[in-house]
Design a protein around this motif. Sequence first.
Motif, PDB file in Angstrom:
ATOM      1  N   SER A  83      71.722  30.029  23.624  1.00 13.45           N
ATOM      2  CA  SER A  83      71.410  31.198  24.446  1.00 13.45           C
ATOM      3  C   SER A  83      72.461  32.296  24.295  1.00 13.45           C
ATOM      4  O   SER A  83      72.609  33.142  25.162  1.00 13.45           O
ATOM      5  CB  SER A  83      71.271  30.783  25.919  1.00 13.45           C
ATOM      6  OG  SER A  83      72.457  30.189  26.373  1.00 13.45           O
ATOM      7  N   SER A 121      67.764  34.465  27.260  1.00  9.34           N
ATOM      8  CA  SER A 121      66.858  33.483  27.853  1.00  9.34           C
ATOM      9  C   SER A 121      66.828  32.227  26.992  1.00  9.34           C
ATOM     10  O   SER A 121      67.046  32.273  25.789  1.00  9.34           O
ATOM     11  CB  SER A 121      65.453  34.069  27.968  1.00  9.34           C
ATOM     12  OG  SER A 121      64.958  34.397  26.683  1.00  9.34           O
ATOM     13  N   GLY A 122      66.575  31.102  27.634  1.00 12.76           N
ATOM     14  CA  GLY A 122      66.477  29.841  26.916  1.00 12.76           C
ATOM     15  C   GLY A 122      65.276  29.830  25.984  1.00 12.76           C
ATOM     16  O   GLY A 122      64.330  30.616  26.144  1.00 12.76           O
ATOM     17  N   GLU A 142      66.645  24.402  26.053  1.00  9.78           N
ATOM     18  CA  GLU A 142      67.209  25.013  24.850  1.00  9.78           C
ATOM     19  C   GLU A 142      66.176  25.169  23.737  1.00  9.78           C
ATOM     20  O   GLU A 142      66.271  26.086  22.927  1.00  9.78           O
ATOM     21  CB  GLU A 142      68.349  24.156  24.298  1.00  9.78           C
ATOM     22  CG  GLU A 142      69.558  24.074  25.183  1.00  9.78           C
ATOM     23  CD  GLU A 142      70.624  23.194  24.569  1.00  9.78           C
ATOM     24  OE1 GLU A 142      71.067  23.505  23.439  1.00  9.78           O
ATOM     25  OE2 GLU A 142      71.011  22.197  25.194  1.00  9.78           O
ATOM     26  N   ARG A 147      64.756  38.702  19.907  1.00 10.71           N
ATOM     27  CA  ARG A 147      65.762  37.884  20.608  1.00 10.71           C
ATOM     28  C   ARG A 147      66.719  37.289  19.589  1.00 10.71           C
ATOM     29  O   ARG A 147      67.938  37.338  19.755  1.00 10.71           O
ATOM     30  CB  ARG A 147      65.062  36.783  21.412  1.00 10.71           C
ATOM     31  CG  ARG A 147      65.992  35.764  22.041  1.00 10.71           C
ATOM     32  CD  ARG A 147      65.163  34.697  22.781  1.00 10.71           C
ATOM     33  NE  ARG A 147      65.942  33.574  23.205  1.00 10.71           N
ATOM     34  CZ  ARG A 147      66.120  32.451  22.513  1.00 10.71           C
ATOM     35  NH1 ARG A 147      65.560  32.291  21.319  1.00 10.71           N
ATOM     36  NH2 ARG A 147      66.843  31.462  22.998  1.00 10.71           N
TER      37      ARG A 147
END
Length: 150
Positions: free
Chosen positions: A52, A64-65, A115, A81
């Motif tokens: 993360s 965010s996970g 995760e 991301r």
Amino acid sequence: DARAKAKKLIAAWSVEDKVAAVTGTEVARANCVGNITAVHDWPGLCLDDSTSGVRFGFFVTAFSGGITAAATWNRTLLRERGRAMGEEFKGKGVNVALGPMMNMGRVPQGGRNWEAFGADPFLSGESAYETILGMQQGGTQACAKHFINK
């Protein structure tokens, strides 16, 4: 072309130099949880693990996970991301991000399920793919981890 460059780089290296280039040293130094020492003109590598964001660093983003990102089913978001994470790792001096984590969260009690990208194999594979491409676009090598066992 890459093979020729690599051969040229290590042409003058001793066996000890070659061993040093593939052996980790100095765990938990600076932003690195693992290091590969410098050899001659080659600077070595800094490895950091966090799915993360940068693990050992100040003023870093808590992304965010994986399970949350995958739940969007949005390839563009997953790639962006990954890109943002890659840029931040690079900015902190990390060469290799030890992630994304690709476990298949099939046991609900798994404490690290957040995760990874969930229990669906297609979604997990595609999420990892987009994340890795994004991290690489951000300038950091991705090293997928925790592969399926038995």
